[in-house]
Design a protein around this motif. Structure first.
Motif, PDB file in Angstrom:
ATOM      1  N   PHE A   4       0.805  -1.213   0.000  1.00 42.21           N
ATOM      2  CA  PHE A   4       0.000   0.000   0.000  1.00 42.21           C
ATOM      3  C   PHE A   4       0.841   1.266   0.000  1.00 42.21           C
ATOM      4  O   PHE A   4       0.307   2.363  -0.153  1.00 42.21           O
ATOM      5  CB  PHE A   4      -0.984  -0.005   1.169  1.00 42.21           C
ATOM      6  CG  PHE A   4      -2.033  -1.070   1.027  1.00 42.21           C
ATOM      7  CD1 PHE A   4      -3.022  -0.954   0.065  1.00 42.21           C
ATOM      8  CD2 PHE A   4      -2.007  -2.198   1.821  1.00 42.21           C
ATOM      9  CE1 PHE A   4      -3.983  -1.936  -0.100  1.00 42.21           C
ATOM     10  CE2 PHE A   4      -2.965  -3.185   1.668  1.00 42.21           C
ATOM     11  CZ  PHE A   4      -3.958  -3.055   0.709  1.00 42.21           C
ATOM     12  N   ASP A   5       2.152   1.130   0.187  1.00 42.47           N
ATOM     13  CA  ASP A   5       3.034   2.279   0.011  1.00 42.47           C
ATOM     14  C   ASP A   5       3.286   2.547  -1.463  1.00 42.47           C
ATOM     15  O   ASP A   5       3.573   3.660  -1.860  1.00 42.47           O
ATOM     16  CB  ASP A   5       4.377   2.049   0.719  1.00 42.47           C
ATOM     17  CG  ASP A   5       4.229   1.989   2.227  1.00 42.47           C
ATOM     18  OD1 ASP A   5       3.271   2.595   2.745  1.00 42.47           O
ATOM     19  OD2 ASP A   5       5.057   1.328   2.883  1.00 42.47           O
ATOM     20  N   VAL A   6       3.198   1.510  -2.281  1.00 39.60           N
ATOM     21  CA  VAL A   6       3.458   1.628  -3.707  1.00 39.60           C
ATOM     22  C   VAL A   6       2.162   1.801  -4.504  1.00 39.60           C
ATOM     23  O   VAL A   6       2.113   2.573  -5.453  1.00 39.60           O
ATOM     24  CB  VAL A   6       4.235   0.387  -4.223  1.00 39.60           C
ATOM     25  CG1 VAL A   6       4.431   0.450  -5.720  1.00 39.60           C
ATOM     26  CG2 VAL A   6       5.557   0.266  -3.502  1.00 39.60           C
ATOM     27  N   VAL A   7       1.114   1.107  -4.102  1.00 41.74           N
ATOM     28  CA  VAL A   7      -0.141   1.128  -4.852  1.00 41.74           C
ATOM     29  C   VAL A   7      -1.185   1.948  -4.097  1.00 41.74           C
ATOM     30  O   VAL A   7      -1.440   1.716  -2.916  1.00 41.74           O
ATOM     31  CB  VAL A   7      -0.670  -0.311  -5.078  1.00 41.74           C
ATOM     32  CG1 VAL A   7      -2.020  -0.289  -5.758  1.00 41.74           C
ATOM     33  CG2 VAL A   7       0.322  -1.119  -5.884  1.00 41.74           C
ATOM     34  N   ASN A   8      -1.762   2.913  -4.791  1.00 44.01           N
ATOM     35  CA  ASN A   8      -2.885   3.690  -4.277  1.00 44.01           C
ATOM     36  C   ASN A   8      -4.148   2.990  -4.775  1.00 44.01           C
ATOM     37  O   ASN A   8      -4.519   3.128  -5.936  1.00 44.01           O
ATOM     38  CB  ASN A   8      -2.797   5.134  -4.782  1.00 44.01           C
ATOM     39  CG  ASN A   8      -3.951   5.983  -4.336  1.00 44.01           C
ATOM     40  OD1 ASN A   8      -4.929   5.509  -3.779  1.00 44.01           O
ATOM     41  ND2 ASN A   8      -3.825   7.275  -4.598  1.00 44.01           N
ATOM     42  N   VAL A   9      -4.791   2.229  -3.918  1.00 43.72           N
ATOM     43  CA  VAL A   9      -5.915   1.383  -4.317  1.00 43.72           C
ATOM     44  C   VAL A   9      -7.066   2.231  -4.875  1.00 43.72           C
ATOM     45  O   VAL A   9      -7.641   1.902  -5.914  1.00 43.72           O
ATOM     46  CB  VAL A   9      -6.396   0.500  -3.141  1.00 43.72           C
ATOM     47  CG1 VAL A   9      -7.619  -0.312  -3.530  1.00 43.72           C
ATOM     48  CG2 VAL A   9      -5.281  -0.404  -2.668  1.00 43.72           C
ATOM     49  N   TYR A  10      -7.409   3.312  -4.188  1.00 42.35           N
ATOM     50  CA  TYR A  10      -8.495   4.170  -4.680  1.00 42.35           C
ATOM     51  C   TYR A  10      -8.116   4.833  -5.999  1.00 42.35           C
ATOM     52  O   TYR A  10      -8.926   4.928  -6.912  1.00 42.35           O
ATOM     53  CB  TYR A  10      -8.858   5.231  -3.640  1.00 42.35           C
ATOM     54  CG  TYR A  10      -9.437   4.645  -2.372  1.00 42.35           C
ATOM     55  CD1 TYR A  10     -10.631   3.937  -2.404  1.00 42.35           C
ATOM     56  CD2 TYR A  10      -8.787   4.793  -1.161  1.00 42.35           C
ATOM     57  CE1 TYR A  10     -11.173   3.393  -1.250  1.00 42.35           C
ATOM     58  CE2 TYR A  10      -9.311   4.256  -0.004  1.00 42.35           C
ATOM     59  CZ  TYR A  10     -10.496   3.566  -0.047  1.00 42.35           C
ATOM     60  OH  TYR A  10     -11.025   3.037   1.098  1.00 42.35           O
ATOM     61  N   GLY A  11      -6.883   5.285  -6.093  1.00 48.60           N
ATOM     62  CA  GLY A  11      -6.422   5.887  -7.341  1.00 48.60           C
ATOM     63  C   GLY A  11      -6.435   4.887  -8.476  1.00 48.60           C
ATOM     64  O   GLY A  11      -6.796   5.216  -9.615  1.00 48.60           O
ATOM     65  N   LEU A  12      -6.071   3.655  -8.184  1.00 48.58           N
ATOM     66  CA  LEU A  12      -6.093   2.591  -9.187  1.00 48.58           C
ATOM     67  C   LEU A  12      -7.527   2.309  -9.639  1.00 48.58           C
ATOM     68  O   LEU A  12      -7.790   2.141 -10.831  1.00 48.58           O
ATOM     69  CB  LEU A  12      -5.447   1.331  -8.624  1.00 48.58           C
ATOM     70  CG  LEU A  12      -5.150   0.196  -9.580  1.00 48.58           C
ATOM     71  CD1 LEU A  12      -4.206   0.657 -10.683  1.00 48.58           C
ATOM     72  CD2 LEU A  12      -4.544  -0.974  -8.838  1.00 48.58           C
ATOM     73  N   LEU A  13      -8.456   2.305  -8.700  1.00 46.51           N
ATOM     74  CA  LEU A  13      -9.862   2.110  -9.033  1.00 46.51           C
ATOM     75  C   LEU A  13     -10.373   3.238  -9.935  1.00 46.51           C
ATOM     76  O   LEU A  13     -11.022   2.984 -10.950  1.00 46.51           O
ATOM     77  CB  LEU A  13     -10.708   2.035  -7.764  1.00 46.51           C
ATOM     78  CG  LEU A  13     -12.220   1.928  -7.957  1.00 46.51           C
ATOM     79  CD1 LEU A  13     -12.583   0.602  -8.611  1.00 46.51           C
ATOM     80  CD2 LEU A  13     -12.929   2.092  -6.633  1.00 46.51           C
ATOM     81  N   PHE A  14     -10.048   4.482  -9.578  1.00 48.92           N
ATOM     82  CA  PHE A  14     -10.464   5.611 -10.414  1.00 48.92           C
ATOM     83  C   PHE A  14      -9.817   5.537 -11.796  1.00 48.92           C
ATOM     84  O   PHE A  14     -10.447   5.844 -12.803  1.00 48.92           O
ATOM     85  CB  PHE A  14     -10.129   6.945  -9.737  1.00 48.92           C
ATOM     86  CG  PHE A  14     -10.966   7.240  -8.526  1.00 48.92           C
ATOM     87  CD1 PHE A  14     -12.344   7.111  -8.554  1.00 48.92           C
ATOM     88  CD2 PHE A  14     -10.374   7.646  -7.342  1.00 48.92           C
ATOM     89  CE1 PHE A  14     -13.122   7.394  -7.440  1.00 48.92           C
ATOM     90  CE2 PHE A  14     -11.132   7.931  -6.219  1.00 48.92           C
ATOM     91  CZ  PHE A  14     -12.515   7.804  -6.259  1.00 48.92           C
ATOM     92  N   ALA A  15      -8.562   5.118 -11.859  1.00 44.21           N
ATOM     93  CA  ALA A  15      -7.864   5.009 -13.149  1.00 44.21           C
ATOM     94  C   ALA A  15      -8.527   3.956 -14.039  1.00 44.21           C
ATOM     95  O   ALA A  15      -8.686   4.163 -15.251  1.00 44.21           O
ATOM     96  CB  ALA A  15      -6.396   4.675 -12.922  1.00 44.21           C
ATOM     97  N   VAL A  16      -8.920   2.837 -13.454  1.00 46.96           N
ATOM     98  CA  VAL A  16      -9.597   1.789 -14.226  1.00 46.96           C
ATOM     99  C   VAL A  16     -10.934   2.306 -14.750  1.00 46.96           C
ATOM    100  O   VAL A  16     -11.295   2.076 -15.917  1.00 46.96           O
ATOM    101  CB  VAL A  16      -9.780   0.508 -13.374  1.00 46.96           C
ATOM    102  CG1 VAL A  16     -10.729  -0.469 -14.034  1.00 46.96           C
ATOM    103  CG2 VAL A  16      -8.435  -0.137 -13.109  1.00 46.96           C
ATOM    104  N   ILE A  17     -11.673   3.023 -13.908  1.00 46.72           N
ATOM    105  CA  ILE A  17     -12.962   3.565 -14.340  1.00 46.72           C
ATOM    106  C   ILE A  17     -12.767   4.582 -15.463  1.00 46.72           C
ATOM    107  O   ILE A  17     -13.574   4.662 -16.384  1.00 46.72           O
ATOM    108  CB  ILE A  17     -13.721   4.180 -13.142  1.00 46.72           C
ATOM    109  CG1 ILE A  17     -14.121   3.064 -12.170  1.00 46.72           C
ATOM    110  CG2 ILE A  17     -14.950   4.948 -13.611  1.00 46.72           C
ATOM    111  CD1 ILE A  17     -14.677   3.562 -10.848  1.00 46.72           C
ATOM    112  N   LEU A  18     -11.671   5.357 -15.411  1.00 43.50           N
ATOM    113  CA  LEU A  18     -11.384   6.312 -16.479  1.00 43.50           C
ATOM    114  C   LEU A  18     -10.984   5.614 -17.777  1.00 43.50           C
ATOM    115  O   LEU A  18     -11.268   6.102 -18.867  1.00 43.50           O
ATOM    116  CB  LEU A  18     -10.271   7.275 -16.063  1.00 43.50           C
ATOM    117  CG  LEU A  18     -10.610   8.324 -15.010  1.00 43.50           C
ATOM    118  CD1 LEU A  18      -9.358   9.097 -14.618  1.00 43.50           C
ATOM    119  CD2 LEU A  18     -11.676   9.271 -15.504  1.00 43.50           C
ATOM    120  N   ALA A  19     -10.339   4.460 -17.676  1.00 45.05           N
ATOM    121  CA  ALA A  19      -9.823   3.776 -18.864  1.00 45.05           C
ATOM    122  C   ALA A  19     -10.853   2.911 -19.570  1.00 45.05           C
ATOM    123  O   ALA A  19     -10.830   2.794 -20.804  1.00 45.05           O
ATOM    124  CB  ALA A  19      -8.624   2.919 -18.477  1.00 45.05           C
TER     125      ALA A  19
END
Length: 147
Positions: A4-19
């Motif tokens: 969780f220091d490397v991966v921002n889970v919420y940011g990753l979720l938002f990025a997937v929704i954007l893609a």
């Protein structure tokens, strides 16, 4: 250094929704890339888009400070969730009625999500990628939807 220091889970979720809508659109519609006169701007748009999506979910530790206060993280989650819902609704409407106006609204909404994320999380590279994406996408949209 944990996961969780490397991966921002919420940011990753938002990025997937954007893609996802971009992938769906590319699979279901044929669009002519020859309508874009300046190939460099097309590559700038793509570089900004993919770097933004990557940097929203992954923390590089370079030019990143994180949220300056706990309330900023709450504000980021709520405001980004609201903007993401607006983005998805705009995509649904755009798929039914492909107009230049909706394309610009999609571009501005997605860039706002990325730029806001870069500002609130104090991620300079994400902010820069969001600005590059906005400039490139506005140009590509203006070329793809000529009146």
């Amino acid at each position: 250094m944990g996961f969780f220091d490397v991966v921002n889970v919420y940011g990753l979720l938002f990025a997937v929704i954007l893609a996802v809508p971009h992938v769906v659109y590319a699979r279901t519609h044929n669009y002519d890339l020859s309508a874009i006169n300046n190939r460099a701007m097309l590559y700038i748009e793509r570089t900004g888009k993919y770097c933004s999506l990557f940097l929203m979910g992954i923390n590089l530790g370079i030019l990143e400070k994180g949220f300056t206060a706990p309330i900023m993280e709450t504000y980021w989650l709520i405001s980004t969730a609201v903007l993401t819902v607006i983005y998805v609704v705009l995509w649904i409407v755009f798929l039914k009625k492909e107009t230049k106006g909706f394309a610009y609204l999609l571009t501005i909404t997605s860039a706002l999500i990325v730029i806001q994320s870069g500002l609130l999380q104090v991620k300079t590279l994400l902010l820069t990628a969001g600005i590059v994406y906005l400039i490139g996408e506005l140009y590509v949209t203006s070329q793809a939807f000529k009146d």
